[in-house]
Design a protein around this motif. Structure first.
Motif, short mmCIF file in Angstrom:
data_model
loop_
_atom_site.label_atom_id
_atom_site.label_comp_id
_atom_site.label_asym_id
_atom_site.label_seq_id
_atom_site.Cartn_x
_atom_site.Cartn_y
_atom_site.Cartn_z
N LEU A 1 -5.23 1.81 15.35
CA LEU A 1 -4.73 0.45 14.58
C LEU A 1 -3.09 -0.09 14.77
O LEU A 1 -2.55 0.84 15.02
CB LEU A 1 -4.73 0.78 12.83
N LEU A 2 -3.11 -1.15 14.91
CA LEU A 2 -1.68 -1.86 15.20
C LEU A 2 -1.48 -2.91 13.98
O LEU A 2 -2.36 -3.59 13.12
CB LEU A 2 -2.19 -2.78 16.34
N LEU A 3 -0.20 -2.73 13.83
CA LEU A 3 0.32 -4.07 12.83
C LEU A 3 0.79 -5.17 13.71
O LEU A 3 0.98 -5.17 14.72
CB LEU A 3 1.65 -3.39 11.97
N TRP A 4 1.00 -6.33 12.77
CA TRP A 4 1.53 -7.47 13.57
C TRP A 4 2.72 -7.31 14.06
O TRP A 4 3.63 -6.41 13.84
CB TRP A 4 1.47 -8.53 12.51
N GLU A 5 3.15 -7.97 14.79
CA GLU A 5 4.50 -8.08 15.41
C GLU A 5 5.50 -8.35 14.48
O GLU A 5 6.86 -7.71 14.55
CB GLU A 5 4.62 -9.27 16.46
N LYS A 6 5.35 -9.32 13.51
CA LYS A 6 6.42 -9.48 12.33
C LYS A 6 5.70 -9.20 11.27
O LYS A 6 4.48 -9.22 10.88
CB LYS A 6 6.62 -10.77 12.52
N PRO A 7 6.64 -8.63 10.13
CA PRO A 7 6.11 -8.39 8.80
C PRO A 7 5.21 -9.56 8.29
O PRO A 7 5.71 -10.79 8.44
CB PRO A 7 7.15 -7.94 8.05
N ASP A 8 4.01 -9.15 7.28
CA ASP A 8 3.43 -10.24 6.77
C ASP A 8 3.66 -10.17 5.40
O ASP A 8 3.26 -9.06 4.81
CB ASP A 8 1.83 -10.16 7.22
N ALA A 9 4.04 -10.98 4.69
CA ALA A 9 4.41 -10.91 3.23
C ALA A 9 3.10 -10.64 2.45
O ALA A 9 3.05 -9.84 1.42
CB ALA A 9 5.16 -12.28 2.41
N LYS A 10 2.02 -11.44 2.67
CA LYS A 10 0.73 -11.26 1.78
C LYS A 10 0.27 -9.88 2.14
O LYS A 10 -0.34 -9.13 1.15
CB LYS A 10 -0.25 -12.02 2.26
N MET A 11 0.25 -9.27 3.41
CA MET A 11 -0.34 -7.91 3.66
C MET A 11 0.79 -6.79 2.98
O MET A 11 0.39 -6.00 2.45
CB MET A 11 -0.30 -7.60 5.13
N ILE A 12 1.85 -7.13 2.89
CA ILE A 12 2.88 -6.16 2.01
C ILE A 12 2.57 -6.07 0.70
O ILE A 12 2.29 -5.02 0.01
CB ILE A 12 4.28 -6.55 2.38
N ASP A 13 2.41 -7.36 0.00
CA ASP A 13 2.06 -7.46 -1.39
C ASP A 13 0.58 -6.66 -1.69
O ASP A 13 0.53 -5.99 -2.55
CB ASP A 13 2.07 -8.92 -1.87
N LEU A 14 -0.30 -6.70 -0.71
CA LEU A 14 -1.78 -6.20 -0.84
C LEU A 14 -1.67 -4.72 -0.87
O LEU A 14 -2.13 -3.97 -1.63
CB LEU A 14 -2.55 -6.69 0.10
N MET A 15 -0.96 -4.31 0.15
CA MET A 15 -0.56 -2.91 0.24
C MET A 15 0.00 -2.20 -0.97
O MET A 15 -0.14 -1.17 -1.42
CB MET A 15 0.06 -2.49 1.36
N ARG A 16 0.91 -3.07 -1.43
CA ARG A 16 1.80 -2.53 -2.48
C ARG A 16 0.95 -2.37 -3.78
O ARG A 16 0.93 -1.48 -4.68
CB ARG A 16 2.99 -3.12 -2.86
N SER A 17 0.28 -3.33 -4.15
CA SER A 17 -0.78 -3.24 -5.11
C SER A 17 -1.86 -2.37 -4.90
O SER A 17 -2.16 -1.71 -6.26
CB SER A 17 -1.60 -4.76 -5.31
N LEU A 18 -2.29 -2.03 -3.83
CA LEU A 18 -3.19 -0.91 -3.77
C LEU A 18 -2.42 0.42 -4.16
O LEU A 18 -3.04 1.45 -4.66
CB LEU A 18 -3.99 -0.97 -2.45
N ARG A 19 -1.34 0.70 -3.52
CA ARG A 19 -0.55 1.96 -3.73
C ARG A 19 -0.16 2.16 -4.97
O ARG A 19 -0.36 3.25 -5.64
CB ARG A 19 0.52 1.92 -2.68
#
Length: 352
Positions: free
Chosen positions: A329-347
């Motif tokens: 699994l790889l992350l994007w080259e730059k942080p993605d705000a929507k993905m960060i919000d999604l992961m925070r909500s799941l955690r």
């Protein structure tokens, strides 16, 4: 593979904590995620991983260190023997005897496997045994002349440098182990490694080795060849007078690269992004003979693999092993705000 100590940049006496710290630092520096513009990043990252895998295991590390020491001793013996032969100072009969004496002192047994008696001289003199007690002055005179006539007993116990070539020493050791000199009819084998790539094996490239006499011979590789494969070349090893010539025993080592060998199977990393891992996707990988289309199933994690049959190394029977793609699994080259919000909500248990 390259020397694992050099790969990780540590000394040979480095402790486990130092090795682990060096691995973490190197892995972070050469990780493909941090080096998108470097086409060799994956190769360097894989090489670092293999070096750490070898050095963190005490048994593997000990075996590697022992093999390196033995290889270095063989190289030194070869160099010493060639230099002596070049200068015309090799005297095979006497060297063979010197080797026997040296091994007898090391093993502490005679040629029949019995405990060896301590000897004041390397070559006992019969007249000294028959001397009567009434001749102490004559015996003392012989002792006083000994340093001038022949080496002292303490010097005999330490063979002079270059007095016994490597082949004679190895042959003497074998005779001691087998318990009889008469059983040896073959000179020692030349044991060496060759390093090839997966592409070399598939293309049947013939690498070369050098014999003890300096000759270059080609090693046949192809069907049935994989990492750790042992190839025996008849009568290409050491030569010793009155003995049948030894063989060359060559162990094949596959250099780290795009592929990792697993028997006749090949393993390769398949980096995919999180959304493709969750939803699945169609992609291609670079196989040993060209691009190969693959389907990544939905909800694929880094512990999953995709097996592609018939794309590995060729076996003795003509069949080929498989190509195994290991998902990473790889992350994007730059942080993605929507993905960060999604992961925070799941955690944190928050749902948008």
């Amino acid at each position: 593979m390259r020397d694992p100590y050099s790969v990780l940049g540590v000394k040979r006496n480095a402790g486990q904590e130092e090795i682990k710290a060096a691995w973490r630092s190197l892995a972070k520096a050469v990780h493909p995620d941090q080096n998108h513009d470097d086409p060799l990043a994956t190769v360097r990252f894989t090489e670092a991983g293999r070096a750490y895998d070898l050095l963190r295991d005490p048994e593997k590390r000990s075996r590697y260190d022992r093999q390196q020491r033995e290889a270095e001793l063989r190289r030194m013996e070869q160099m010493r023997r060639r230099e002596a032969e070049r200068k015309g100072k090799v005297e095979a009969p006497r060297m063979s005897e010197d080797a026997e004496d040296m091994i007898a002192r090391i093993f502490g047994v005679d040629s029949r496997g019995q405990q060896a008696e301590p000897r004041p001289q390397a070559r006992p003199q019969p007249q000294a045994q028959s001397a009567s007690p009434a001749q102490p002055q004559q015996a003392a005179a012989q002792d006083s002349r000994k340093p001038a006539d022949e080496p002292a007993a303490t010097d005999e116990t330490m063979p002079a440098r270059g007095s016994a070539p490597g082949g004679a020493i190895i042959s003497a050791i074998i005779r001691r182990i087998r318990g009889s000199r008469a059983r040896i009819d073959k000179a020692p084998d030349l044991v060496t490694d060759i390093t090839v790539t997966v592409e070399d094996i598939l293309n049947r490239v013939r690498p070369t080795i050098e014999t003890p006499e300096g000759q270059t011979i080609r090693v046949p590789i192809g069907a049935g060849t994989t990492d750790g494969q042992v190839i025996r070349l008849r009568e290409a090893g050491y030569r010793i007078e009155n003995l049948r010539r030894g063989d060359a025993v060559v162990t094949v080592r596959v250099a780290p690269g795009r592929f990792r060998t697993d028997g006749f199977d090949l393993r390769i990393d398949l980096p995919i992004t999180i959304e493709n891992a969750v939803l699945g996707c169609e992609t291609t990988i670079d196989g040993p003979l060209g691009p190969i289309p693959v389907t990544v199933p939905a909800w694929s994690g880094s512990d999953q693999t995709i097996r592609i049959e018939g794309e590995g190394l060729t076996k003795d029977n003509g069949e080929r092993g498989d190509l195994i793609a290991e998902i990473r699994l790889l992350l994007w080259e730059k942080p993605d705000a929507k993905m960060i919000d999604l992961m925070r909500s799941l955690r944190e248990g928050l749902y948008l």
